[in-house]
Structure formats: structure tokens, C-alpha cells
Design an enzyme around this catalytic site. Structure first.
Site, PDB file in Angstrom:
ATOM      1  N   LEU A 173     -12.452  19.208  19.435  1.00  0.00           N
ATOM      2  CA  LEU A 173     -11.275  18.841  20.217  1.00  0.00           C
ATOM      3  C   LEU A 173     -10.207  19.925  20.189  1.00  0.00           C
ATOM      4  CD1 LEU A 173     -10.873  15.077  19.224  1.00  0.00           C
ATOM      5  CD2 LEU A 173     -11.805  16.004  21.342  1.00  0.00           C
ATOM      6  N   GLY A 177      -3.357  25.631  12.737  1.00  0.00           N
ATOM      7  CA  GLY A 177      -3.113  26.420  11.543  1.00  0.00           C
ATOM      8  C   GLY A 177      -3.718  25.841  10.292  1.00  0.00           C
ATOM      9  N   MET A 178      -3.872  24.506  10.246  1.00  0.00           N
ATOM     10  CA  MET A 178      -4.363  23.873   9.025  1.00  0.00           C
ATOM     11  C   MET A 178      -5.825  23.490   9.089  1.00  0.00           C
ATOM     12  SD  MET A 178      -1.193  21.452   7.830  1.00  0.00           S
ATOM     13  CE  MET A 178      -2.148  20.869   6.448  1.00  0.00           C
ATOM     14  N   LYS A 215     -10.037  15.559  11.503  1.00  0.00           N
ATOM     15  CA  LYS A 215      -9.452  16.868  11.209  1.00  0.00           C
ATOM     16  C   LYS A 215      -9.958  17.357   9.861  1.00  0.00           C
ATOM     17  CE  LYS A 215      -5.151  19.430  11.435  1.00  0.00           C
ATOM     18  NZ  LYS A 215      -3.752  19.379  11.917  1.00  0.00           N
ATOM     19  N   ASP A 244       6.873  18.733  11.618  1.00  0.00           N
ATOM     20  CA  ASP A 244       6.232  19.649  12.566  1.00  0.00           C
ATOM     21  C   ASP A 244       6.068  18.963  13.918  1.00  0.00           C
ATOM     22  OD1 ASP A 244       5.118  22.047  13.420  1.00  0.00           O
ATOM     23  OD2 ASP A 244       3.091  21.513  12.786  1.00  0.00           O
TER      24      ASP A 244
END
Length: 563
Positions: free
Chosen positions: A30, A34-35, A52, A146
Site C-alpha cells: 500500500l 520513514g518508519m 505496517k 505527525d
């Protein structure tokens, strides 16, 4: 900026992508940030999720893991219609991951890049939805940190805020100073850019920037090098001349450099309703028609890869299945699309056990040619048992001997002497219990639950509540569903220790505890736990909570009757 996006929202897995993460079969890519990298997968019930996977560089940092565990557990408490809920996670595995509900829509960044700014009504609906999400996030004791256009997704029925609180886990890692970017300078608040204290008002500043971006298609403080943008955020006022005049007063307040002057999310919602001539209701028409029509592609999810069920062998043609070649994953995807369930139908047809990946295959039905042989063996066994009974009847009666080790004494699952066997302990690390929240030992994992208006003595097995006695703060850990025992330094928390202690209490003050203090929790349901106190939230945290480790022995005792 017009036309449809040129890229497919579902990218095929590459050779360096894993096939399975935490038991979830990956279907497509998807996106990446950055993480980590985000994949499409499915729950066993067939619901799509966004999974994720955190980058290995972060996974190797112990401080990141500690913070990530805390933030994910806090995120699981968020209950909001405009926030994508965390549905599963593994914060302690070789590569941490979390799964959230899949949102069938582009990010605000993608939508504005492809279709341009949104009309005023869509901006107002976006703002009230994101504000409602922030209110739910802040009520769970989390600051997003964020909030940016990439973290606001445009679903058919309203916006969804994602990745709340996760950026805090990377704040103190060495990686943030070596080229790995987590925060987004263009959408930071002044106090965040200057390294000051981050509060819920920090998210309100970001929400104001998001509203500007949605309305004019550009950041509120302009583009350019990061250091130049951050300087303008800290020292200059934004140029709001391109905004619709109705929005300017509200956005100006959200973008105040003084956090105390920014409105709260509930106040933002009220002000937005006052700016609209028509009632603001989220629905299928909240986005422009061209953008709404593009969401169809994101609803057409890659179908799970399904393998046709094998034919049931006849008695004359059955042979054992051929094992896969060495090194070959029998459940690996064979093409684009998820392979979460190779076959929901078992070889035995409807009603048979499911052939879910990892389950042993259903054994074939017995051959009719072996039926007679099986009956002969069964008859021989019965005859032998009858012979043993007859011989036993002819032997002398040794009634004086100890028969506590006989099969009859243990056939009910009890140990020698009729005692219940000790259950295996289960450990849970780093549980953050917010004020007025409780945990139940029967839950796996025990997740803090809040109860609006809950009073002292809630029915939780372990409960954290601030109390004021004689105008003196006296925060306590309590139970409304059992007993607590504070162990002294000479006692080691264990099942045996908790069974033997008798200094029962209903509550224990936090000023009696230090890092490593242990409590026995004995619930009326028969569960026993050792709670190890790990501290409480700092003064700068937006909410009050305590952190405990739990070792739980479920069904260790017979349930105690009330009264």
C-alpha cells in the site's frame, strides 16, 4: 492538477517483501514511509487490514521498542469513528508490526496532488472529521505528533486519521539524526520545531495547516528547504490571503504561535458548523464528484488467492500426499494477490475441518478394504481387557494399600490427591493503565478499559484511580473484583507466594510503590497475577497513567462466590 492518479493503489509484492507477517498473508503493497512499509492483508474473517511493518533499523533500537510498545498499546484504546483503529500488533517480535482497519481512500496529499484543492464544504467536513478524531486520540492520552496530509485518508464516508502517536517512538532514537525522517517539517508546530513541550495543542496547529493545504493545495508556510520552512513556522505568520474568507479567523487561531490561544478540537467542530450554511453531515457526497469517483478503484481489492480443494480419493486410488521439495514454502503466494486462505473447503467436503495455513491436513477416510482387519484388532483388544478384569477379580483384595496414584484418581484432570494442576503463567509487559481505567485478568491480552463516570471500586481486577483525601492527592491502585497484596522486598512474586499471603487490601497508594514493586492480584473469578509496578506518567504527559508488567495464572483457584 487534474486527471486520475497514475499509479495503482495496490502494488505487487517484490522479492524482498515477506509473504507472511504475524500469521497474516500479505496481498499487496500500500505504501512506504520513514518508519516502515504498509501492506494489504486480510483477517481470518476476510476483512481487509493495513499492516505496517517497522523498518529493521528501528527494530534494533531498545529505546524505540519500549516506546513503540507503549504507544501501540495506547493507540488500541482510541475509539473514534474518524480514526483507523488498531486491530492487532506484535511489538516484541523480530520485526515489530501493527495492523489497522483498511481505509478505501487516498491520502489528502494524493488527492490534492491529483485533483487540486477541495471546495469549502469538503474542507469543513474534513476539518470536523479530523477534529473529532483528534478528540478521541487526546482522550486516550495520546498526542499524534505527525498529523499531515499523508496521515489523513479520504474514505467514501468521511476522513480517517492514521498513525496517531507512533512518531513518538522514534523521537529519541539515533536514527532520527542520520537521514531517517519521521516528522514532516512543513506541518510541525512552533514548539515542536523548537524542541519544546508537545501537547494536544500541537496537533491543533497541524490541523490548521491541513485545512490550509486542503483549501489552497499548498502548505500554510510555503515550500522550500526544511530549515527555511521551520524558521517561518517559528518566527513568522502564515499568509492566509488565498484562503476562503470564511475560514481565515478559525485557521488564524489554530495557527497561533501560543498553544494556549489555539481552540480545542470540540471548539473547532462547533466553529465549523457555524461557518456552514447547510448542516455538516458526512456521507457519500462529502467529496467532489471527480474525486469520489476515483475511490472505486480502492474498493476493488485484490482477491485472496484460493486453491481449489483436492478431490476426495477413492479407496483404490488413495496414496499419501507428496511432500513439497526441500526449501519450498507450500503456502507461498504464487502470483499477485493474497494467499490468506488457500482453501476454506476441507477434503471431506462441507462440514469438515478448515484447511487454514498451518493446520494439519484432514486425514483421509479409512479404506473399506481395511475395515475387516480393524474389527479383528478391536475384538482382540476387547478380549484382552476382559481377561485382565477376570484375573484382577481372582487376586487378593489389598484394600490397605494407597490408591491415590490410580488412574481413577487422575482421570478428571486433577493432580495427585485431587488437587487442580497449576496453570502455566502468561506474561504481559508494559501495560499503560490510564486514570479511571481498569484491566481484567481474563482478557488476553489484558487491555485497559475506561468507563465513563466510573467510581472508586469499579469491578475491574486492577484499577487506577486518582483520589483526593483531605485535599491531598493520593493516587491508588485498587480492585473491585478481588484482593490486592503488596509484597515486601524479601518476597518474590510467584503463584505460591500469592496463594500464601494473607495481608489483603482493596487499594494500595502509589506513594508506597517504586519501580519494581510487586503486588499480588487475586480476582474473585479465580485468576491470580503478579503486577510489577514500572512507574507513572511524567508531568509533561497529557494524561495520567501507570505502567505495570503482569504475570497471570488463569483459573488458578476455584471462583469465589459474591457475598
Amino acid at each position: 492538477m487534474s486527471g486520475a492518479p497514475s499509479t495503482d493503489p495496490f502494488q505487487p509484492l517484490r522479492n524482498d517483501d515477506p509473504a507472511v507477517v504475524g500469521g497474516y498473508r500479505l496481498a499487496a503493497v500500500l505504501g512506504a514511509g520513514g518508519m516502515g512499509k504498509v501492506y494489504l492483508s486480510y483477517t481470518p474473517g476476510g476483512r481487509p487490514v493495513a499492516l505496517k511493518v517497522i523498518r529493521p533499523e528501528f527494530s534494533e533500537d531498545p529505546e524505540f521498542r519500549r516506546r513503540f510498545r507503549q504507544e501501540v498499546h495506547s493507540a488500541q484504546r482510541v475509539q473514534g469513528l474518524f480514526a483507523a483503529p488498531v486491530v492487532d500488533c506484535d511489538t516484541d517480535g523480530p520485526q515489530p508490526w501493527l495492523a489497522t482497519a483498511y481505509v478505501p481512500g487516498p491520502s489528502l496529499a494524493q488527492a490534492v496532488s491529483a485533483y487540486g484543492p477541495l471546495p469549502l464544504r469538503s474542507v469543513l467536513l474534513l476539518t470536523v472529521g479530523a477534529a473529532e478524531a483528534l478528540n478521541a486520540i487526546h482522550c486516550a492520552g495520546i498526542v499524534h505528533r505527525d498529523l499531515k496530509p499523508a496521515n489523513v485518508l479520504l474514505a467514501p464516508d468521511g476522513p480517517r486519521v492514521i498513525d496517531f502517536g507512533i512518531a513518538r517512538a522514534a523521537d529519541t532514537t539515533a536514527l532520527t539524526g542520520t537521514g531517517v525522517s519521521v516528522g514532516t517539517p512543513s506541518f510541525m508546530a512552533p514548539e515542536q520545531a523548537a524542541g519544546g513541550v508537545v501537547t494536544p495543542a500541537t496537533d491543533v496547529f497541524a490541523l490548521g495547516q491541513i485545512a490550509v493545504y486542503a483549501a489552497i493545495g499548498a502548505p500554510a508556510f510555503g515550500d522550500g528547504p526544511s530549515h527555511a520552512v521551520l524558521y517561518r513556522i517559528v518566527h513568522e505568520d502564515p499568509d492566509l490571503s488565498r484562503l476562503p474568507s470564511e475560514l481565515r479567523p478559525l485557521i488564524a487561531r489554530c495557527l497561533s504561535r501560543d498553544p494556549a490561544e489555539r481552540p480545542s478540537p470540540p471548539e473547532i467542530i462547533e466553529l465549523c458548523h457555524g461557518l456552514s450554511s447547510d448542516p455538516l453531515r458526512q456521507g457519500e457526497d462529502w467529496l467532489p464528484q471527480t474525486l469520489a469517483g476515483s475511490l472505486t478503484a480502492r474498493r476493488q481489492l485484490p482477491e485472496p488467492l484460493r486453491t481449489p480443494p483436492p478431490a476426495v480419493p477413492t479407496p483404490t486410488e488413495y496414496s499419501p500426499p507428496t511432500p513439497p521439495p526441500r526449501g519450498v514454502d507450500p503456502y507461498a503466494p504464487t502470483g499477485f494477490g493474497p494467499a490468506i486462505a488457500p482453501s476454506r473447503a476441507a477434503p471431506g467436503g462441507p462440514g469438515s475441518a478448515p484447511t487454514w495455513p498451518g493446520y494439519p491436513p484432514t486425514p483421509p477416510p479409512p479404506s473399506q478394504g481395511r475395515k475387516g482387519r480393524g474389527l479383528m484388532i478391536a475384538g482382540a483388544v476387547v478380549a484382552a481387557l476382559v481377561g485382565l478384569v477376570v484375573v484382577g477379580a481372582l487376586l487378593p483384595d489389598d484394600s490397605g494399600k494407597d490408591d491415590s496414584r490410580s488412574p481413577a484418581a487422575t482421570s478428571s484432570g486433577e493432580g495427585p490427591g485431587g488437587k487442580r494442576p497449576d496453570p502455566e503463567p502468561v506474561e504481559y509487559k508494559g501495560i499503560d493503565v490510564t486514570e479511571d481505567h481498569y484491566v481484567m485478568l481474563a482478557d488476553s491480552p489484558p487491555r485497559p478499559t475506561g468507563k465513563e463516570g466510573a467510581a472508586f471500586g469499579s469491578k475491574g481486577d486492577l484499577y487506577f484511580q486518582p483520589r483526593v483525601l483531605n485535599v491531598v492527592d493520593s493516587d491508588e491502585i485498587s480492585t473491585g473484583n478481588g484482593k490486592l497484596v503488596l509484597l515486601n522486598n524479601a518476597q518474590q512474586g510467584s503463584l505460591q507466594t500469592c496463594r500464601s499471603v494473607t495481608r489483603y487490601s482493596k487499594s494500595i497508594r502509589l506513594d508506597q510503590l517504586s519501580d519494581g514493586s510487586q503486588l499480588c492480584v487475586l480476582s474473585d473469578a479465580g485468576h491470580i497475577a503478579v503486577a510489577t509496578y514500572r512507574g507513572r506518567s511524567g508531568a509533561s504527559d497529557p494524561s495520567k497513567y501507570i505502567t505495570v508488567d503482569l504475570t497471570v495464572w488463569r483459573n488458578a483457584e476455584e471462583p469465589r462466590k459474591e457475598g
